[in-house]
Design a protein around this motif. Structure first.
Motif, mmCIF file in Angstrom:
data_model
loop_
_atom_site.group_PDB
_atom_site.id
_atom_site.type_symbol
_atom_site.label_atom_id
_atom_site.label_comp_id
_atom_site.label_asym_id
_atom_site.label_seq_id
_atom_site.Cartn_x
_atom_site.Cartn_y
_atom_site.Cartn_z
ATOM 1 N N THR A 1 -35.152 -69.598 -36.739
ATOM 2 C CA THR A 1 -36.537 -69.308 -36.345
ATOM 3 C C THR A 1 -37.431 -70.537 -36.534
ATOM 4 O O THR A 1 -38.350 -70.757 -35.756
ATOM 5 N N PHE A 2 -37.129 -71.329 -37.552
ATOM 6 C CA PHE A 2 -37.880 -72.594 -37.712
ATOM 7 C C PHE A 2 -37.568 -73.499 -36.518
ATOM 8 O O PHE A 2 -38.460 -74.103 -35.916
ATOM 9 N N ASN A 3 -36.275 -73.552 -36.173
ATOM 10 C CA ASN A 3 -35.884 -74.377 -35.024
ATOM 11 C C ASN A 3 -36.533 -73.871 -33.736
ATOM 12 O O ASN A 3 -36.834 -74.649 -32.834
ATOM 13 N N CYS A 4 -36.741 -72.566 -33.643
ATOM 14 C CA CYS A 4 -37.429 -72.000 -32.469
ATOM 15 C C CYS A 4 -38.848 -72.549 -32.352
ATOM 16 O O CYS A 4 -39.333 -72.808 -31.253
ATOM 17 N N VAL A 5 -39.521 -72.691 -33.489
ATOM 18 C CA VAL A 5 -40.896 -73.194 -33.434
ATOM 19 C C VAL A 5 -40.886 -74.674 -33.096
ATOM 20 O O VAL A 5 -41.579 -75.117 -32.170
ATOM 21 N N THR A 6 -40.062 -75.464 -33.812
ATOM 22 C CA THR A 6 -40.104 -76.909 -33.591
ATOM 23 C C THR A 6 -39.477 -77.284 -32.236
ATOM 24 O O THR A 6 -40.089 -77.968 -31.433
ATOM 25 N N ARG A 7 -38.252 -76.795 -32.009
ATOM 26 C CA ARG A 7 -37.538 -77.210 -30.793
ATOM 27 C C ARG A 7 -37.868 -76.348 -29.600
ATOM 28 O O ARG A 7 -37.807 -76.800 -28.463
ATOM 29 N N GLY A 8 -38.138 -75.068 -29.881
ATOM 30 C CA GLY A 8 -38.412 -74.137 -28.787
ATOM 31 C C GLY A 8 -39.838 -74.293 -28.301
ATOM 32 O O GLY A 8 -40.096 -74.957 -27.293
ATOM 33 N N PHE A 9 -40.783 -73.724 -29.043
ATOM 34 C CA PHE A 9 -42.181 -73.797 -28.600
ATOM 35 C C PHE A 9 -42.694 -75.229 -28.644
ATOM 36 O O PHE A 9 -43.436 -75.664 -27.771
ATOM 37 N N SER B 1 -37.443 -61.158 -32.062
ATOM 38 C CA SER B 1 -36.323 -60.380 -32.595
ATOM 39 C C SER B 1 -35.609 -61.104 -33.724
ATOM 40 O O SER B 1 -34.792 -60.514 -34.418
ATOM 41 N N SER B 2 -35.861 -62.391 -33.881
ATOM 42 C CA SER B 2 -35.184 -63.074 -34.976
ATOM 43 C C SER B 2 -36.129 -63.411 -36.125
ATOM 44 O O SER B 2 -35.684 -63.501 -37.268
ATOM 45 N N ALA B 3 -37.410 -63.551 -35.852
ATOM 46 C CA ALA B 3 -38.327 -64.008 -36.907
ATOM 47 C C ALA B 3 -38.393 -63.036 -38.081
ATOM 48 O O ALA B 3 -38.540 -63.429 -39.222
ATOM 49 N N ARG B 4 -38.301 -61.732 -37.808
ATOM 50 C CA ARG B 4 -38.399 -60.737 -38.890
ATOM 51 C C ARG B 4 -37.101 -59.946 -39.016
ATOM 52 O O ARG B 4 -37.121 -58.795 -39.450
ATOM 53 N N LEU B 5 -36.015 -60.563 -38.655
ATOM 54 C CA LEU B 5 -34.741 -59.829 -38.623
ATOM 55 C C LEU B 5 -34.431 -59.171 -39.970
ATOM 56 O O LEU B 5 -34.016 -58.020 -40.022
ATOM 57 N N GLU C 1 -51.559 -68.942 -35.569
ATOM 58 C CA GLU C 1 -52.870 -68.281 -35.564
ATOM 59 C C GLU C 1 -52.784 -67.053 -34.680
ATOM 60 O O GLU C 1 -52.374 -67.150 -33.526
ATOM 61 N N GLY C 2 -53.169 -65.939 -35.258
ATOM 62 C CA GLY C 2 -53.236 -64.737 -34.434
ATOM 63 C C GLY C 2 -52.014 -63.857 -34.530
ATOM 64 O O GLY C 2 -51.906 -62.895 -33.789
ATOM 65 N N ASP C 3 -51.072 -64.161 -35.422
ATOM 66 C CA ASP C 3 -49.945 -63.248 -35.591
ATOM 67 C C ASP C 3 -49.407 -63.317 -37.024
ATOM 68 O O ASP C 3 -48.483 -64.070 -37.331
ATOM 69 N N ASP C 4 -50.007 -62.522 -37.884
ATOM 70 C CA ASP C 4 -49.615 -62.543 -39.296
ATOM 71 C C ASP C 4 -48.199 -62.045 -39.513
ATOM 72 O O ASP C 4 -47.525 -62.450 -40.468
ATOM 73 N N ALA C 5 -47.750 -61.162 -38.637
ATOM 74 C CA ALA C 5 -46.395 -60.622 -38.801
ATOM 75 C C ALA C 5 -45.370 -61.748 -38.650
ATOM 76 O O ALA C 5 -44.444 -61.896 -39.448
ATOM 77 N N LEU C 6 -45.555 -62.555 -37.616
ATOM 78 C CA LEU C 6 -44.622 -63.654 -37.389
ATOM 79 C C LEU C 6 -44.761 -64.721 -38.460
ATOM 80 O O LEU C 6 -43.776 -65.274 -38.935
ATOM 81 N N LEU C 7 -45.993 -64.986 -38.829
ATOM 82 C CA LEU C 7 -46.223 -66.009 -39.841
ATOM 83 C C LEU C 7 -45.525 -65.608 -41.138
ATOM 84 O O LEU C 7 -44.849 -66.412 -41.775
ATOM 85 N N GLN C 8 -45.667 -64.352 -41.496
ATOM 86 C CA GLN C 8 -44.998 -63.856 -42.704
ATOM 87 C C GLN C 8 -43.481 -64.022 -42.572
ATOM 88 O O GLN C 8 -42.801 -64.476 -43.491
ATOM 89 N N GLY C 9 -42.968 -63.656 -41.396
ATOM 90 C CA GLY C 9 -41.532 -63.765 -41.169
ATOM 91 C C GLY C 9 -41.066 -65.208 -41.321
ATOM 92 O O GLY C 9 -40.078 -65.494 -41.997
ATOM 93 N N LEU C 10 -41.791 -66.128 -40.715
ATOM 94 C CA LEU C 10 -41.380 -67.534 -40.769
ATOM 95 C C LEU C 10 -41.426 -68.084 -42.178
ATOM 96 O O LEU C 10 -40.514 -68.778 -42.625
ATOM 97 N N ARG C 11 -42.493 -67.767 -42.880
ATOM 98 C CA ARG C 11 -42.610 -68.304 -44.245
ATOM 99 C C ARG C 11 -41.550 -67.677 -45.147
ATOM 100 O O ARG C 11 -40.969 -68.351 -45.997
ATOM 101 N N PHE C 12 -41.319 -66.406 -44.946
ATOM 102 C CA PHE C 12 -40.279 -65.713 -45.719
ATOM 103 C C PHE C 12 -38.934 -66.418 -45.496
ATOM 104 O O PHE C 12 -38.169 -66.670 -46.427
ATOM 105 N N ASN C 13 -38.664 -66.754 -44.248
ATOM 106 C CA ASN C 13 -37.394 -67.405 -43.921
ATOM 107 C C ASN C 13 -37.276 -68.774 -44.591
ATOM 108 O O ASN C 13 -36.250 -69.107 -45.184
ATOM 109 N N LEU C 14 -38.333 -69.551 -44.494
ATOM 110 C CA LEU C 14 -38.293 -70.884 -45.110
ATOM 111 C C LEU C 14 -38.175 -70.780 -46.624
ATOM 112 O O LEU C 14 -37.442 -71.530 -47.268
#
Ligand code: BGC
Length: 757
Positions: free
Chosen positions: A684-692, A659-663, A313-326
């Motif tokens: 980047t998926f691992n960053c969300v689950t394991r990182g944040f 730097s990796s979500a929209r690489l 929530e609050g960052d469409d750029a990252l959300l787009q990057g993550l979904r694009f990656n998945l």
């Protein structure tokens, strides 16, 4: 997020407005479609805009040609053959002419050009208005899909609406050999200079059906392609030279629309399999209409996003990057246990279509927690190539066990540069770690009995054979002359990461045997017999594991390997930015003499084996390795982000994640044209689950330690675990957990047990 991004920030789509020839090849990777077997780059229908350097590509996962590697100075045991993914015949292009003018974006007057990758529909759409020299305005719309539900099928649809002025249209659909792009001969990361053309075996045009057969020159593959054309206007078909063509000529009056659909079927068979020429035609002919395929595609993706739901929530750029990656990972992963996922997926020819440790160390966790069945398929691929790994181990002088190829398509070692290739013995431990991770998240006993245990035993045996109890090191078990994940420090002794994965591998193999003995005695007996497992063998692995050597810390810093801290310092600030990646600007020997890293290595060990290190150790080593790592590999930053979160360096964690979500969407490594970076995408998926999210599995239970970056209002992700689907929602004021499917389960949030019902 900087305002320089090429694509507007949208949650479910990637849109390109206007046409930028200079960015054509990059967008061909971004707009690629695939289904684990077929991959189609996002090429324009009309082949190339004049003067552009398009990289045409249609790939079939696992289909490659081979060619002997020519060494200036060869030696015993060097990899013998290149394997290179083939660009097979093209059936997605079109040739369009209006009143004698050929559609070509470089020459024609085209307005409102737009391409949209729709990640919920699984479609690539394109539209524009063409103002012809003859004064006609034509609205052109194309759609393309590669079916996620029918492995061998792709389809396209074209609409041309005449908005004003009548015109005579000529449309040609065809199957033709791919135009082979020549990569940069100076970049070792692509397949420049290899002979990649295929032979034509058969070619035909019968009414609405076009067909072509191609054969690889040396690897024995036969590729069939059949395209069935669907239209309601008169047409003719023929074979012209190396092309099967379908042509139509018609007059379009204002208000009239032409619609044209095409079902494209690709099959591939190996030398020992029966050919499928007739069956391929039948599959193309019987394919559902485009709308019906769209409905199936949507249902398949709805189910995927339901399991892989991720939200920021609050960052469409990252959300787009993550979904694009998945989305791209889901499109590229092999689904049949015989095909893996290449470093660039099915989006380009970088790294020649090879599979690396990227699969197990980065990509597999994504599927373990979103699509466990696909995770199993990836591990089944490793099982399928185990015989090749055994052969390789013998060549490498090991009397027992198996050694997986560093880079391969069908299991044969294809790394022509062994210091940063074959020497990466951690590949075995990565595969073993993945088996363990899959087991912990699924308890799939059937897999363990059929494949998992055998993989663990054979990989463990290799380490048992490689190492020895060194008197110099107080009788500890050492692993010498290996290369760890970091390719800027090669052929080192006791790379910490390698020793950690080897230790785990040795223990996992012993545990797997104990598990089978207790729960599947017949499988246990079969395995002992087939692999000639001696009664005391498992015990010997445990002794080696218990005595595994790790270089001692100096002032709190763990050397990445025995010699790392003795290498010459090379301050990052002294390296001109244009000299990255270093591998393109310095001789390997220069790099290897320095205390400098390409990518996460010790940091990966600290992340993956966190329970073996204290928080203070993690903090101190993070700071040090952060100062000596170039991140020249895209596999690096996501790992740094995960550990930064764990040690409370939230700003750094966020920056690395950014730097990796929209690489690839932002072409940060300037080589997106060669294909998308699958391992980073997974990272980047691992960053969300394991990182944040701080997710770890401990003693068979899921633990979370979530933090919410102040830049976001909140975020959410879902994970599959032991038959459940769990949703984690995090906001600044706390986290909430919901069980979406499956039986009650206890999870831990910052150490506190929560029963989810
Ligand atoms: C990295 C390797 C990786 C390979 C393929 C290299 O640049 O150093 O770790 O496996 O790329 O992605």
């Amino acid at each position: 997020m900087s305002g320089t991004a090429r694509f507007p920030y949208e949650p479910w789509t990637v849109t390109e407005d206007g046409f930028q020839n200079a960015y054509l090849r990059e967008s061909e990777s971004v707009f690629a479609l695939g289904n684990g077997l077929i991959g189609m780059r996002g090429n324009l229908e009309e082949l190339d805009a004049s003067g552009s350097e398009s990289i045409q590509g249609t790939y079939l996962n696992g289909v490659f040609d081979s060619e002997p590697i020519v060494y200036g100075e060869s030696a015993y045991g060097y990899a013998k053959n290149h394997e290179t993914i083939c660009s097979v015949m093209d059936a997605k292009s079109l040739f369009i002419e209006a009143d004698g003018e050929t559609l070509d974006l470089g020459l024609c007057r085209v307005e409102a050009h737009r391409r949209v990758l729709d990640m919920r529909a699984g479609l690539l759409r394109r539209s524009f208005v063409w103002h012809t020299e003859s004064g006609c305005a034509l609205r052109v719309e194309t759609e393309r899909l590669v079916s996620l539900t029918r492995q061998e099928l792709a389809a396209t649809r074209l609409h041309i609406a005449c908005e004003s002025g009548a015109c005579t249209l000529r449309l040609m659909s065809f199957i033709a050999p791919a135009v082979i792009a020549q990569g940069d001969p100076n970049d070792p990361r692509n397949a420049a200079g290899k002979d990649r053309s295929l032979r034509i075996g058969a070619l035909s045009a019968e009414g609405t059906l076009l067909r072509m057969q191609q054969k690889t020159k040396r690897s024995g593959f036969t590729i069939n392609c059949a395209a069935e054309q669907r239209c309601s206007f008169p047409y003719a078909s023929s074979v012209t030279g190396e092309r099967a063509e379908f042509t139509a000529e018609l007059t379009l009056n204002p208000g009239e629309t032409l619609t044209f659909e095409r079902s494209i079927c690709y099959t591939a068979t190996a030398a020992d399999e029966p050919d499928r020429w007739e069956e391929t035609a039948a599959l193309a002919r019987s394919a559902p209409a485009f709308d019906a395929l769209c409905a199936e595609q949507r249902a398949c993706l709805d189910a995927f996003w339901d399991r892989a739901g991720i939200d920021i929530e609050g960052d469409d750029a990252l959300l787009q990057g993550l979904r694009f990656n998945l989305f791209h990972l889901f499109q590229s992963v092999g689904r049949d246990g015989r095909r893996n996922i290449a470093a660039k997926g099915l989006t380009g020819e970088g790294y020649e279509g090879h599979t690396f440790w990227d699969t197990e160390a980065y990509i597999l966790p994504v599927f373990v927690y979103t699509e466990p069945t696909l995770a199993r398929r990836l591990l089944e691929y490793r099982y399928a190539i185990l015989p090749r790994a055994r052969e390789r181990a013998r060549i490498m002088g090991h009397s027992r066990g198996a050694l997986y190829a560093w880079r391969t398509i069908d299991g044969e070692e294809c790394s022509a540069y062994f210091p940063a290739g074959t020497a990466q013995y951690h590949i075995n431990g990565d595969v073993a770690h993945a088996v363990r991770e899959y087991w912990q998240a699924t308890e799939d006993l059937d897999f363990m009995a059929r494949c998992g245990a055998e993989i663990l035993v054979e990989t463990a045996r290799l380490y048992a054979d490689l190492g020895f109890f060194s008197a110099e090191k107080g009788g500890r078990f050492v692993l010498n002359c290996v290369t760890g994940p970091d390719e800027y420090n090669v052929m080192v002794n006791n790379n910490v990461y390698t020793n950690r994965v080897a230790e785990e591998n040795l223990r996992s193999a012993a545990e797997a045997l104990a598990l089978l003995r207790a729960r599947c005695p017949e499988d246990y007996a079969r395995l002992c017999r087939e692999l000639a497992i001696a009664p005391d063998e498992a015990e010997s692995w445990l002794v080696a594991a218990d005595r595994m050597y790790y270089p001692p810390s100096r002032d709190g810093i763990f050397p990445q390997d025995d010699g790392f801290l003795d290498r010459k310092p090379w301050p990052l600030a002294s390296i001109p930015p244009e000299n990255h990646p270093l591998l393109m600007h310095y001789h390997g020997l220069v790099i290897y003499r320095h205390m400098i890293c390409k990518q996460a290595d010790l940091i990966l060990a600290l992340t993956q084996y966190g329970e073996r290190y204290t928080l203070e150790e993690k903090k101190k080593n993070f700071a040090f390795y952060d100062s000596v790592t170039t991140h020249d590999s895209s596999l690096s930053m996501a790992v740094f982000s995960i550990l930064a979160n764990e040690i409370g360096e939230y700003e750094t964690a966020y920056d690395y994640f950014m730097s990796s979500a929209r690489l690839d969407l932002d072409d940060m490594h300037r080589n997106t044209k060669d294909g998308l970076h699958m391992a980073n995408m997974a990272g980047t998926f691992n960053c969300v689950t394991r990182g944040f999210g701080g997710m770890r599995v401990r003693d068979g239970a899921l633990h979370f330690a979530p933090v919410c970056p102040p830049q976001w209002q909140g975020y959410a992700f879902r994970v599959c675990f032991r038959g459940r689907v769990i949703e984690v929602r995090v906001r600044a004021d706390g986290a909430s957990y919901a069980l979406l499917r499956g039986e009650a389960i206890t999870v831990f949030s910052d150490g506190e047990a929560l029963e989810l019902k």
